[in-house]
Design an enzyme around this catalytic site. Structure first.
Site, PDB file in Angstrom:
ATOM      1  N   ARG A   1       2.607  17.833  41.252  1.00 33.45           N
ATOM      2  CA  ARG A   1       3.484  18.016  42.405  1.00 33.45           C
ATOM      3  C   ARG A   1       4.921  17.616  42.113  1.00 33.45           C
ATOM      4  O   ARG A   1       5.853  18.274  42.532  1.00 33.45           O
ATOM      5  CB  ARG A   1       2.949  17.167  43.577  1.00 33.45           C
ATOM      6  CG  ARG A   1       3.958  16.897  44.670  1.00 33.45           C
ATOM      7  CD  ARG A   1       3.314  16.345  45.907  1.00 33.45           C
ATOM      8  NE  ARG A   1       2.255  17.221  46.336  1.00 33.45           N
ATOM      9  CZ  ARG A   1       1.204  16.828  47.065  1.00 33.45           C
ATOM     10  NH1 ARG A   1       1.088  15.568  47.438  1.00 33.45           N
ATOM     11  NH2 ARG A   1       0.294  17.703  47.419  1.00 33.45           N
ATOM     12  N   TYR A   2       5.082  16.500  41.408  1.00 36.53           N
ATOM     13  CA  TYR A   2       6.423  15.974  41.129  1.00 36.53           C
ATOM     14  C   TYR A   2       6.898  16.479  39.773  1.00 36.53           C
ATOM     15  O   TYR A   2       6.089  16.900  38.943  1.00 36.53           O
ATOM     16  CB  TYR A   2       6.375  14.447  41.156  1.00 36.53           C
ATOM     17  CG  TYR A   2       5.981  13.878  42.500  1.00 36.53           C
ATOM     18  CD1 TYR A   2       6.901  13.823  43.546  1.00 36.53           C
ATOM     19  CD2 TYR A   2       4.689  13.406  42.732  1.00 36.53           C
ATOM     20  CE1 TYR A   2       6.542  13.299  44.781  1.00 36.53           C
ATOM     21  CE2 TYR A   2       4.325  12.882  43.967  1.00 36.53           C
ATOM     22  CZ  TYR A   2       5.255  12.828  44.983  1.00 36.53           C
ATOM     23  OH  TYR A   2       4.899  12.317  46.195  1.00 36.53           O
TER      24      TYR A   2
ATOM     25  N   ARG B   1       5.456  14.023  36.533  1.00 39.10           N
ATOM     26  CA  ARG B   1       4.211  13.251  36.484  1.00 39.10           C
ATOM     27  C   ARG B   1       3.090  13.988  37.198  1.00 39.10           C
ATOM     28  O   ARG B   1       3.339  14.775  38.107  1.00 39.10           O
ATOM     29  CB  ARG B   1       4.399  11.857  37.082  1.00 39.10           C
ATOM     30  CG  ARG B   1       4.948  11.826  38.488  1.00 39.10           C
ATOM     31  CD  ARG B   1       5.701  10.508  38.716  1.00 39.10           C
ATOM     32  NE  ARG B   1       6.122  10.354  40.109  1.00 39.10           N
ATOM     33  CZ  ARG B   1       7.204  10.921  40.621  1.00 39.10           C
ATOM     34  NH1 ARG B   1       7.949  11.728  39.887  1.00 39.10           N
ATOM     35  NH2 ARG B   1       7.521  10.729  41.885  1.00 39.10           N
TER      36      ARG B   1
ATOM     37  N   CYS C   1     -16.743   5.607  43.573  1.00 44.33           N
ATOM     38  CA  CYS C   1     -16.071   4.323  43.723  1.00 44.33           C
ATOM     39  C   CYS C   1     -17.142   3.242  43.835  1.00 44.33           C
ATOM     40  O   CYS C   1     -18.277   3.527  44.194  1.00 44.33           O
ATOM     41  CB  CYS C   1     -15.219   4.289  44.990  1.00 44.33           C
ATOM     42  SG  CYS C   1     -13.771   5.347  44.906  1.00 44.33           S
TER      43      CYS C   1
ATOM     44  N   CYS D   1     -14.150   3.325  51.051  1.00 46.81           N
ATOM     45  CA  CYS D   1     -13.271   2.941  52.155  1.00 46.81           C
ATOM     46  C   CYS D   1     -13.353   4.033  53.216  1.00 46.81           C
ATOM     47  O   CYS D   1     -13.182   5.208  52.898  1.00 46.81           O
ATOM     48  CB  CYS D   1     -11.832   2.827  51.664  1.00 46.81           C
ATOM     49  SG  CYS D   1     -11.673   1.769  50.203  1.00 46.81           S
TER      50      CYS D   1
ATOM     51  N   CYS E   1     -10.678   6.846  53.488  1.00 55.17           N
ATOM     52  CA  CYS E   1     -10.357   7.496  52.212  1.00 55.17           C
ATOM     53  C   CYS E   1      -9.604   8.811  52.411  1.00 55.17           C
ATOM     54  O   CYS E   1     -10.054   9.687  53.144  1.00 55.17           O
ATOM     55  CB  CYS E   1     -11.642   7.769  51.428  1.00 55.17           C
ATOM     56  SG  CYS E   1     -11.329   8.584  49.842  1.00 55.17           S
TER      57      CYS E   1
ATOM     58  N   ARG F   1      -9.257  11.061  50.250  1.00 56.89           N
ATOM     59  CA  ARG F   1      -9.977  12.132  49.543  1.00 56.89           C
ATOM     60  C   ARG F   1     -11.444  12.192  49.943  1.00 56.89           C
ATOM     61  O   ARG F   1     -12.297  12.595  49.147  1.00 56.89           O
ATOM     62  CB  ARG F   1      -9.853  11.967  48.025  1.00 56.89           C
ATOM     63  CG  ARG F   1      -8.426  12.076  47.557  1.00 56.89           C
ATOM     64  CD  ARG F   1      -8.265  12.370  46.088  1.00 56.89           C
ATOM     65  NE  ARG F   1      -6.847  12.241  45.792  1.00 56.89           N
ATOM     66  CZ  ARG F   1      -6.290  11.178  45.210  1.00 56.89           C
ATOM     67  NH1 ARG F   1      -7.035  10.180  44.770  1.00 56.89           N
ATOM     68  NH2 ARG F   1      -4.987  11.131  45.023  1.00 56.89           N
TER      69      ARG F   1
ATOM     70  N   ASP G   1      -3.149   8.164  56.180  1.00 60.07           N
ATOM     71  CA  ASP G   1      -3.111   9.627  56.216  1.00 60.07           C
ATOM     72  C   ASP G   1      -3.978  10.160  57.356  1.00 60.07           C
ATOM     73  O   ASP G   1      -5.017   9.578  57.667  1.00 60.07           O
ATOM     74  CB  ASP G   1      -3.635  10.200  54.892  1.00 60.07           C
ATOM     75  CG  ASP G   1      -2.695   9.905  53.725  1.00 60.07           C
ATOM     76  OD1 ASP G   1      -1.472   9.901  53.938  1.00 60.07           O
ATOM     77  OD2 ASP G   1      -3.196   9.680  52.606  1.00 60.07           O
TER      78      ASP G   1
ATOM     79  N   ASP H   1       2.787   9.946  53.028  1.00 62.05           N
ATOM     80  CA  ASP H   1       2.531  11.105  52.175  1.00 62.05           C
ATOM     81  C   ASP H   1       2.510  12.302  53.117  1.00 62.05           C
ATOM     82  O   ASP H   1       1.575  12.467  53.912  1.00 62.05           O
ATOM     83  CB  ASP H   1       1.207  10.929  51.407  1.00 62.05           C
ATOM     84  CG  ASP H   1       1.262  11.633  50.056  1.00 62.05           C
ATOM     85  OD1 ASP H   1       1.880  12.716  49.988  1.00 62.05           O
ATOM     86  OD2 ASP H   1       0.685  11.109  49.089  1.00 62.05           O
TER      87      ASP H   1
ATOM     88  N   LYS I   1       5.309  11.845  48.821  1.00 62.12           N
ATOM     89  CA  LYS I   1       5.620  10.541  49.416  1.00 62.12           C
ATOM     90  C   LYS I   1       7.055  10.506  49.935  1.00 62.12           C
ATOM     91  O   LYS I   1       7.991  10.748  49.178  1.00 62.12           O
ATOM     92  CB  LYS I   1       5.419   9.443  48.381  1.00 62.12           C
ATOM     93  CG  LYS I   1       3.979   9.330  47.895  1.00 62.12           C
ATOM     94  CD  LYS I   1       3.867   8.289  46.807  1.00 62.12           C
ATOM     95  CE  LYS I   1       2.457   8.232  46.232  1.00 62.12           C
ATOM     96  NZ  LYS I   1       2.126   9.429  45.403  1.00 62.12           N
TER      97      LYS I   1
HETATM   98  C1  LIG Z   1       1.460   9.426  44.401  1.00 60.76           C
HETATM   99  C2  LIG Z   1       1.396  10.552  43.475  1.00 60.76           C
HETATM  100  C3  LIG Z   1       1.965  10.463  42.198  1.00 60.76           C
HETATM  101  C4  LIG Z   1       2.659   9.229  41.690  1.00 60.76           C
HETATM  102  O1  LIG Z   1       3.790   8.944  42.472  1.00 60.76           O
HETATM  103  P1  LIG Z   1       4.701   7.668  42.174  1.00 60.76           P
HETATM  104  O2  LIG Z   1       5.656   7.635  43.324  1.00 60.76           O
HETATM  105  O3  LIG Z   1       5.388   7.932  40.865  1.00 60.76           O
HETATM  106  O4  LIG Z   1       3.811   6.477  42.100  1.00 60.76           O
HETATM  107  C5  LIG Z   1       1.895  11.568  41.395  1.00 60.76           C
HETATM  108  N1  LIG Z   1       1.303  12.713  41.815  1.00 60.76           N
HETATM  109  C6  LIG Z   1       0.771  12.830  43.033  1.00 60.76           C
HETATM  110  C7  LIG Z   1       0.170  14.134  43.450  1.00 60.76           C
HETATM  111  C8  LIG Z   1       0.787  11.754  43.910  1.00 60.76           C
HETATM  112  O5  LIG Z   1       0.232  11.854  45.129  1.00 60.76           O
END
Ligand SMILES: *Cc1c(COP(=O)(O)O)cnc(C)c1O
Length: 388
Positions: free
Chosen positions: A129-130, A133, A142, A146, A149, A151, A310, A347, A354
């Protein structure tokens, strides 16, 4: 003198972490069994019948337990149960893992995939998504489940979706996408994988030259601290830089065993952060949050994110107003160590990712000056240097 003090405190620590909680008698566990992760998993409570041996369930809980497993399986480790007050129906730890009938309700604002992860799935189990990363969903299991959750759709194998990781396809994607420098392993809980499996995955990821940072999101140090062994620590240490984000919501989750597990990870040079979820009736007050972040720092864990709960199906009873999260941050910032203050985030549904929510400290922006509010509410003027 100094050596004597160290020995003394070592002995104290050992005594504390090898102590057997009174609850262990229920299973007739020896000290050795209690401190064995496999024993803890084999004796995890997964039904009303199991739980009734430990707690007296309320009629509401008993009725929820009959049905809630279809949404998200029930499982609680003896370790986590031992941290609860068995007589307190509203125990903040109990509320996180024992279903309530509200869990079976469905409200219009609720979604199966509230963070919209499915639309950003580039291969089964890989969410990108980002810009730099990715999130890798390594398992659907798990140590304890929880009830809030995010997911629940795929975690525990009870929901509508089947978890699937296509490891080869994920590796292919990661090798081709040189912009990815950070891989976050989550799930489910990656630390439930065997040392061999985890080591194999981390080794393959480490072979990709552009991947700089590995991260693991885990609740194991809280739910199953016995899983944190010297062998696991040295394995994780070998794949540095590797960061761990734990998930802890209440200071009572950080007993002697969790503290020992976190200390072992910290001693192995693994930077530790915490992600907590703001939950009604669990940690929705500035007092509990302050105690939580202070206890985390004592355990060498830096508070990282505080999440708005969420809008997952069946979690309305846990959700607070977003304003409450901002107010909690206002009650921390300035009043305690900066290291103790997490970032409050939502989120955003629909795959927005986020979004940070912050108290506003800028009162007014005027030509030549900025009016600022400090943490106590005092107003201060900052002279803005004219820009060329
Ligand atoms: C939370 C998340 C991350 C990591 O986000 P950071 O803000 O760098 O901790 C990466 N990918 C997805 C899809 C996420 O939900």
């Amino acid at each position: 003198m100094y050596g004597g003090l160290c020995r003394e405190s070592n002995r104290r620590m050992q005594n504390e972490s090898t102590k057997l909680p009174p609850l262990a008698k229920i299973w007739g566990a020896t000290t050795e069994q209690w401190h064995d992760a496999a024993w803890q998993m084999r004796h995890a409570c997964c039904s009303a019948e199991d739980l009734e041996r430990v707690l007296s369930l309320t009629p509401r809980e008993r009725s929820a337990l009959q049905q809630a497993g279809c949404r998200l399986a029930v499982r609680v480790t003896p370790h986590f149960l031992s941290l609860m007050d068995p007589l307190d129906e509203s125990d903040p730890l109990r509320r996180q893992v024992i279903p309530q009938p509200e869990e079976l309700e469905r409200h219009p604002e609720e979604l199966t995939d509230p963070c919209g992860e499915q639309r950003d799935e580039k291969a089964p189990g890989l969410v990108h998504r980002y810009p730099d990363r990715v999130l890798l969903l390594c398992t659907d299991r798990c140590a304890s489940y929880c009830r809030y959750c995010t997911r629940a759709r795929m975690v525990s194998g009870s929901g509508d979706d089947q978890w699937r990781l296509d490891w080869e396809a994920a590796l292919r994607y990661l090798r081709e996408h040189t912009e990815v420098r950070d891989v976050l392993l989550s799930g489910g809980d990656p630390l439930l994988l065997t040392d061999e499996k985890l080591n194999a995955m981390l080794t393959e990821l480490r072979r990709i030259p552009h991947i700089e940072l590995l991260r693991i999101g885990t609740r194991v140090p809280i739910m199953l601290p016995q899983r944190v062994t010297p062998a696991l620590c040295s394995l994780l240490h070998r794949h540095a830089p590797l960061f761990i984000s734990i998930h802890c919501n209440h200071p009572r989750e950080l007993g002697a065993d969790a503290e020992r597990a976190l200390g072992m990870l910290a001693d192995s040079g693994i930077p530790l952060g915490n992600q907590s979820v703001l939950l009604r009736g669990v940690n929705d007050s500035a007092e509990v949050q302050r105690a939580l972040v202070h206890r985390l720092l004592q355990c060498r864990v830096r508070p990282y994110y505080l999440y708005q709960c969420d809008p997952v199906i069946g979690t309305r009873h846990f959700r607070t107003h977003p304003r409450e999260g901002i107010d909690i941050i206002s009650a921390l910032r300035g009043f305690t160590s900066g290291y103790a203050v997490p970032q409050f985030v939502i989120d955003a549904p629909g795959g927005g990712g986020k979004v940070p929510l912050n108290p506003d400290y800028v009162v007014a922006e005027e030509p030549g000056r900025l009016l600022l509010r400090n943490f106590r509410g005092g107003i201060y003027e900052y002279p803005v240097t004219p820009q060329a």
